[in-house]
Design an enzyme around this catalytic site. Structure first.
Site, PDB file in Angstrom:
ATOM      1  N   LYS A   1       0.834  -1.220   0.000  1.00 22.12           N
ATOM      2  CA  LYS A   1       0.000   0.000   0.000  1.00 22.12           C
ATOM      3  C   LYS A   1       0.864   1.264   0.000  1.00 22.12           C
ATOM      4  CE  LYS A   1      -1.946  -1.064   3.920  1.00 22.12           C
ATOM      5  NZ  LYS A   1      -1.153  -2.289   4.238  1.00 22.12           N
TER       6      LYS A   1
ATOM      7  N   ARG B   1      -9.229   1.367   9.715  1.00 25.25           N
ATOM      8  CA  ARG B   1      -8.706   0.050  10.077  1.00 25.25           C
ATOM      9  C   ARG B   1      -9.763  -0.805  10.783  1.00 25.25           C
ATOM     10  NH1 ARG B   1      -3.042   0.625   8.968  1.00 25.25           N
ATOM     11  NH2 ARG B   1      -1.975  -0.951  10.151  1.00 25.25           N
TER      12      ARG B   1
ATOM     13  N   ARG C   1      11.940  -5.732   4.365  1.00 22.82           N
ATOM     14  CA  ARG C   1      11.697  -4.287   4.241  1.00 22.82           C
ATOM     15  C   ARG C   1      12.683  -3.487   5.091  1.00 22.82           C
ATOM     16  NH1 ARG C   1       5.883  -1.845   5.328  1.00 22.82           N
ATOM     17  NH2 ARG C   1       6.093  -2.984   7.282  1.00 22.82           N
TER      18      ARG C   1
ATOM     19  N   ARG D   1      11.725  -1.915  10.748  1.00 20.94           N
ATOM     20  CA  ARG D   1      10.683  -1.480  11.685  1.00 20.94           C
ATOM     21  C   ARG D   1      10.537  -2.484  12.835  1.00 20.94           C
ATOM     22  NH1 ARG D   1       5.527   0.228   8.070  1.00 20.94           N
ATOM     23  NH2 ARG D   1       4.508  -0.986   9.697  1.00 20.94           N
TER      24      ARG D   1
ATOM     25  N   ARG E   1      -0.110  -8.572  13.699  1.00 20.68           N
ATOM     26  CA  ARG E   1      -0.688  -7.620  12.729  1.00 20.68           C
ATOM     27  C   ARG E   1      -1.598  -8.336  11.739  1.00 20.68           C
ATOM     28  NH1 ARG E   1       4.577  -5.302  10.474  1.00 20.68           N
ATOM     29  NH2 ARG E   1       3.297  -3.982   9.137  1.00 20.68           N
TER      30      ARG E   1
HETATM   31  P1  AP5 Z   1       4.904  -1.581   1.763  1.00 24.38           P
HETATM   32  O1  AP5 Z   1       4.533  -0.748   0.598  1.00 24.38           O
HETATM   33  O2  AP5 Z   1       5.692  -0.972   2.863  1.00 24.38           O
HETATM   34  O3  AP5 Z   1       3.604  -2.329   2.330  1.00 24.38           O
HETATM   35  P2  AP5 Z   1       2.367  -1.774   3.143  1.00 24.38           P
HETATM   36  O4  AP5 Z   1       1.150  -2.428   2.612  1.00 24.38           O
HETATM   37  O5  AP5 Z   1       2.383  -0.278   3.183  1.00 24.38           O
HETATM   38  O6  AP5 Z   1       2.711  -2.393   4.543  1.00 24.38           O
HETATM   39  P3  AP5 Z   1       2.702  -1.800   6.024  1.00 24.38           P
HETATM   40  O7  AP5 Z   1       3.362  -2.853   6.869  1.00 24.38           O
HETATM   41  O8  AP5 Z   1       3.302  -0.425   6.099  1.00 24.38           O
HETATM   42  O9  AP5 Z   1       1.227  -1.721   6.321  1.00 24.38           O
HETATM   43  P4  AP5 Z   1       0.573  -1.749   7.674  1.00 24.38           P
HETATM   44  O10 AP5 Z   1      -0.804  -1.455   7.287  1.00 24.38           O
HETATM   45  O11 AP5 Z   1       0.764  -2.937   8.512  1.00 24.38           O
HETATM   46  O12 AP5 Z   1       1.408  -0.648   8.515  1.00 24.38           O
HETATM   47  P5  AP5 Z   1       1.109   0.848   8.885  1.00 24.38           P
HETATM   48  O13 AP5 Z   1       2.364   1.579   8.731  1.00 24.38           O
HETATM   49  O14 AP5 Z   1      -0.128   1.339   8.236  1.00 24.38           O
HETATM   50  O15 AP5 Z   1       5.694  -2.874   1.180  1.00 24.38           O
HETATM   51  C1  AP5 Z   1       6.218  -3.864   2.051  1.00 24.38           C
HETATM   52  C2  AP5 Z   1       7.575  -4.347   1.487  1.00 24.38           C
HETATM   53  O16 AP5 Z   1       7.347  -5.002   0.234  1.00 24.38           O
HETATM   54  C3  AP5 Z   1       8.562  -3.213   1.165  1.00 24.38           C
HETATM   55  O17 AP5 Z   1       9.864  -3.664   1.438  1.00 24.38           O
HETATM   56  C4  AP5 Z   1       8.383  -2.962  -0.347  1.00 24.38           C
HETATM   57  O18 AP5 Z   1       9.561  -2.455  -0.948  1.00 24.38           O
HETATM   58  C5  AP5 Z   1       8.032  -4.349  -0.842  1.00 24.38           C
HETATM   59  N1  AP5 Z   1       7.126  -4.342  -1.987  1.00 24.38           N
HETATM   60  C6  AP5 Z   1       6.034  -3.539  -2.157  1.00 24.38           C
HETATM   61  N2  AP5 Z   1       5.406  -3.861  -3.302  1.00 24.38           N
HETATM   62  C7  AP5 Z   1       6.099  -4.899  -3.845  1.00 24.38           C
HETATM   63  C8  AP5 Z   1       5.922  -5.686  -5.013  1.00 24.38           C
HETATM   64  N3  AP5 Z   1       4.921  -5.464  -5.868  1.00 24.38           N
HETATM   65  N4  AP5 Z   1       6.812  -6.664  -5.262  1.00 24.38           N
HETATM   66  C9  AP5 Z   1       7.844  -6.908  -4.411  1.00 24.38           C
HETATM   67  N5  AP5 Z   1       8.082  -6.202  -3.291  1.00 24.38           N
HETATM   68  C10 AP5 Z   1       7.198  -5.218  -2.995  1.00 24.38           C
HETATM   69  O19 AP5 Z   1       0.742   0.712  10.434  1.00 24.38           O
HETATM   70  C11 AP5 Z   1       1.715   0.388  11.398  1.00 24.38           C
HETATM   71  C12 AP5 Z   1       1.084   0.399  12.787  1.00 24.38           C
HETATM   72  O20 AP5 Z   1       0.603   1.726  13.090  1.00 24.38           O
HETATM   73  C13 AP5 Z   1      -0.140  -0.502  12.981  1.00 24.38           C
HETATM   74  O21 AP5 Z   1       0.209  -1.838  13.277  1.00 24.38           O
HETATM   75  C14 AP5 Z   1      -0.845   0.205  14.140  1.00 24.38           C
HETATM   76  O22 AP5 Z   1      -0.205  -0.074  15.360  1.00 24.38           O
HETATM   77  C15 AP5 Z   1      -0.634   1.666  13.806  1.00 24.38           C
HETATM   78  N6  AP5 Z   1      -1.716   2.199  12.954  1.00 24.38           N
HETATM   79  C16 AP5 Z   1      -1.582   2.673  11.687  1.00 24.38           C
HETATM   80  N7  AP5 Z   1      -2.784   3.095  11.216  1.00 24.38           N
HETATM   81  C17 AP5 Z   1      -3.673   2.874  12.211  1.00 24.38           C
HETATM   82  C18 AP5 Z   1      -5.080   3.075  12.317  1.00 24.38           C
HETATM   83  N8  AP5 Z   1      -5.802   3.580  11.304  1.00 24.38           N
HETATM   84  N9  AP5 Z   1      -5.682   2.739  13.474  1.00 24.38           N
HETATM   85  C19 AP5 Z   1      -4.975   2.229  14.514  1.00 24.38           C
HETATM   86  N10 AP5 Z   1      -3.646   1.993  14.470  1.00 24.38           N
HETATM   87  C20 AP5 Z   1      -3.001   2.318  13.325  1.00 24.38           C
END
Ligand code: AP5
Length: 228
Positions: free
Chosen positions: A14, A89, A123, A156, A167
Site C-alpha cells: 500500500k 482500520r 523491508r 521497523r 498484525r
Molecule cells: P509496503 O509498501 O511498505 O507495504 P504496506 O502495505 O504499506 O505495509 P505496512 O506494513 O506499512 O502496512 P501496515 O498497514 O501494517 O502498517 P502501517 O504503517 O499502516 O511494502 C512492504 C515491502 O514489500 C517493502 O519492502 C516494499 O519495498 C516491498 N514491496 C512492495 N510492493 C512490492 C511488489 N509489488 N513486489 C515486491 N516487493 C514489494 O501501520 C503500522 C502500525 O501503526 C499498525 O500496526 C498500528 O499499530 C498503527 N496504525 C496505523 N494506522 C492505524 C489506524 N488507522 N488505526 C490504529 N492503528 C493504526
C-alpha cells in the site's frame, strides 16, 4: 475528485503504491502509520501513547488516530482529494470517516500471506523521509542508506516475526470486514498485489481511473515514476 482509500494487509504494498499514485494525482498521501511513526520519533504525547501498541502490532486507540486524521483532512491541501493509506482500520474508524467526508474509491490489495511475510522481513525504511526499500526487490543504491537523504535505514520494530503474526491477526479480525462494508456501498475495487511494483501500479491506476457515477474521467495521465 480523488478521495481514495487503500485497504490491504501489512506488507501488501500500500505504502509503495500510495507514494507514487498520490504524486501522480496531486493529492496528499495520508498514511496513519507514517504519521504515527513521526509522532513516536518526535516523542510527542501522541507518539508516547501510541508506541507500545505499534511495537506489539496492535491497533492504536481510535480516538488518537481519529484526531490525527481529522486534522489532516481539514487542511486546505486535502480539499482536492486525498489518498488514505492504513486508515480506516475498523468499523468505528470507517463510520467516523463517513461522517467527515465522502469517499470515491476503495482499492483492496489482495495477496497471498506467505508473500507478505517475505516482503516484511526484507523491508527497510528511511526514518526521516519514510521511503520504503526492500533488500530483495528494491535495494537502496548504497547499502543501508536512504537514496534521498542518506539516513541509515531501519528495520521497523513491528516487522519482527511475532509482531507480524499479531498484525495479520488484527487485520483478519478488525480490518478485513471493511471489504464488505465498502462493497455494500459500491466503492470496493479489488486489485491483485502480486507481481512487480510496476505491474501492481498499472492495476491500481486502472481502477482509480474509472469514472464514478455522474462524474467525467478526471484522472491525470500517468507521469514519471521512480524506478522500482
Ligand atoms: P509496503 O509498501 O511498505 O507495504 P504496506 O502495505 O504499506 O505495509 P505496512 O506494513 O506499512 O502496512 P501496515 O498497514 O501494517 O502498517 P502501517 O504503517 O499502516 O511494502 C512492504 C515491502 O514489500 C517493502 O519492502 C516494499 O519495498 C516491498 N514491496 C512492495 N510492493 C512490492 C511488489 N509489488 N513486489 C515486491 N516487493 C514489494 O501501520 C503500522 C502500525 O501503526 C499498525 O500496526 C498500528 O499499530 C498503527 N496504525 C496505523 N494506522 C492505524 C489506524 N488507522 N488505526 C490504529 N492503528 C493504526
Amino acid at each position: 475528485m480523488h478521495r481514495i482509500v487503500f485497504l490491504g494487509p501489512p506488507g501488501a504494498g500500500k505504502g509503495t503504491q500510495a507514494a507514487t499514485l498520490a504524486q501522480e494525482l496531486g493529492v496528499p498521501h495520508l498514511s496513519t502509520g507514517d504519521l504515527l511513526r513521526t509522532a513516536v520519533r518526535e516523542r510527542s504525547p501522541l507518539g508516547i501513547e501510541a508506541e507500545g501498541y505499534m511495537r506489539a502490532g496492535r491497533l492504536v486507540p481510535d480516538d488518537l488516530v481519529l484526531r490525527l486524521i481529522r486534522e489532516r483532512l481539514a487542511r486546505p491541501e486535502a480539499a482536492r482529494g486525498f489518498l488514505l493509506d492504513g486508515f480506516p482500520r475498523n468499523r468505528a474508524q470507517a463510520e467516523a470517516l463517513e461522517s467527515v467526508t465522502a469517499i470515491d474509491r476503495v482499492v483492496a490489495f489482495e495477496i497471498d500471506p506467505t508473500l507478505l511475510i517475505r516482503r516484511l522481513g526484507d523491508r527497510r525504511v528511511c526514518p526521516i523521509c519514510a521511503t520504503v526499500y526492500n533488500l530483495t526487490t528494491r535495494p537502496p543504491k548504497v547499502d543501508g542508506r536512504c537514496d534521498l537523504d542518506q539516513a541509515p535505514l531501519v528495520h521497523r520494530p513491528d516487522d519482527r516475526p511475532e509482531a507480524i503474526r499479531t498484525r495479520l491477526e488484527v487485520y483478519r479480525e478488525e480490518t478485513a470486514p471493511l471489504e464488505a462494508f465498502y462493497r455494500e456501498r459500491g466503492l470496493l475495487r479489488p486489485v491483485r498485489a502480486d507481481g512487480t511494483p510496476g505491474e501492481v501500479a498499472a492495476r491500481v491506476r486502472s481502477v482509480v481511473a474509472e469514472a464514478t457515477p455522474g462524474e467525467t474521467r478526471t484522472t491525470s495521465p500517468p507521469t514519471k515514476r521512480p524506478s522500482q
